[in-house]
Scaffold this motif. Structure first.
Motif, short mmCIF file in Angstrom:
data_model
loop_
_atom_site.label_atom_id
_atom_site.label_comp_id
_atom_site.label_asym_id
_atom_site.label_seq_id
_atom_site.Cartn_x
_atom_site.Cartn_y
_atom_site.Cartn_z
N LYS A 17 24.88 61.80 16.68
CA LYS A 17 26.18 62.40 16.36
C LYS A 17 26.87 61.79 15.14
O LYS A 17 27.80 62.37 14.60
N ASP A 18 26.44 60.60 14.68
CA ASP A 18 27.18 59.96 13.58
C ASP A 18 26.82 60.54 12.21
O ASP A 18 27.61 60.47 11.27
N GLY A 19 25.63 61.09 12.06
CA GLY A 19 25.25 61.73 10.80
C GLY A 19 24.99 60.79 9.66
O GLY A 19 24.86 61.21 8.51
N LEU A 20 24.90 59.48 9.91
CA LEU A 20 24.66 58.51 8.84
C LEU A 20 23.19 58.49 8.46
O LEU A 20 22.31 58.75 9.28
N PRO A 21 22.89 58.18 7.18
CA PRO A 21 21.51 58.22 6.71
C PRO A 21 20.58 57.25 7.45
O PRO A 21 20.99 56.16 7.86
N VAL A 22 19.33 57.67 7.60
CA VAL A 22 18.27 56.86 8.19
C VAL A 22 17.10 56.86 7.21
O VAL A 22 16.83 57.88 6.56
#
Length: 254
Positions: free
Chosen positions: A208-213
């Motif tokens: 849910k956070d949508g931060l890059p991986v």
């Protein structure tokens, strides 16, 4: 310092390849019909993956298995001393560089608080400790080169967690708790130690956070062209652009 390496940033692997050509790195970056044998390190030692990172990495591996042969590897013992040795070498060599210019009183008065604190730690490092960290580096390099010799490339998560909040000094991942520095560097420091070429690619985000991986690809020593060729192929299968919901498995445009 002995851990300094030149790197290139780009929006795509092809951008990086264009920048590298004038540097003498100009291999065949077209897609190859041959199935690659890829070693997979999913976790390094005691630092686990955050759930969202694990989901994204597993999705990337699932996509790659349709075209390449992935072999799961155990990194529990192999990487055990890497971060400690990496951090110690950086601390020691950084201290040597700064103490050549200024004394501790000047550093305390004029440097930023974090840098001054780390240099105070560096002042207490003995030569025997530094020699031990360098020996660990040599032994690890021998070990990881024996491992990668069996594969066309290795893949790992780039970091075990997403970007922390600004100002955070520690992070908890599952049952593990430690410094931000250790969390962010544990999965990349080993290949910096060994001097193996590596690249990080963005992958689909889960959660849910949508931060890059990121997914890290590592090649054999001196094989930068092979790294770029493998990265262009892998990028084709794991390119972000859709966001996967862990609840329903449905996909939506990002």
């Amino acid at each position: 310092m002995s851990l300094d390496h030149v790197g290139v940033l780009g929006q795509t692997v092809d951008d990086v390849a264009h920048v590298c050509r004038p540097l003498g790195i100009d291999g065949d970056t077209g897609r190859s019909p041959r199935r690659k044998r890829i070693g997979v390190f999913r976790q390094f030692g005691k630092v686990p993956l955050a759930s969202g990172v694990a989901e994204s990495f597993d999705m990337a591996c699932a996509s790659l298995r349709s075209e390449h042969d992935l072999v799961e590897l155990d990194g529990a013992g192999l990487f055990a001393q890497c971060f400690t040795s990496f951090a110690g070498i950086v601390l020691s060599e950084g201290g040597a560089a700064h103490f050549r210019r200024h004394d501790l009183a000047f550093i305390t008065a004029h440097y930023g608080l974090e840098t001054a604190s780390r240099l105070q730690l560096a002042a207490a490092v003995g030569l025997a400790q530094y020699a031990n960290w360098q020996q660990n580096r040599r032994l690890f390099t021998e070990d990881i080169e024996r491992v990668i010799a069996q594969f066309d490339a290795l893949i790992t998560p780039t970091c075990p967690c997403v970007a922390p909040r600004i100002g955070a000094e520690e992070v908890t991942i599952g049952r593990w708790h430690g410094s931000i520095r250790e969390a962010l560097m544990t999965y990349t420091a080993p290949f910096n130690l060994a001097g193996l070429p590596a690249i990080s690619l963005p992958i689909q985000v889960s959660g849910k956070d949508g931060l890059p991986v990121g997914l890290q690809i590592v090649a054999k020593r001196g094989c930068d062209e092979d790294l770029l060729a493998a990265a262009i192929e892998i990028e084709h299968f794991i390119a972000p652009g859709v966001r996967v919901s862990p609840d329903s498995g449905s996909k939506e445009g990002s």
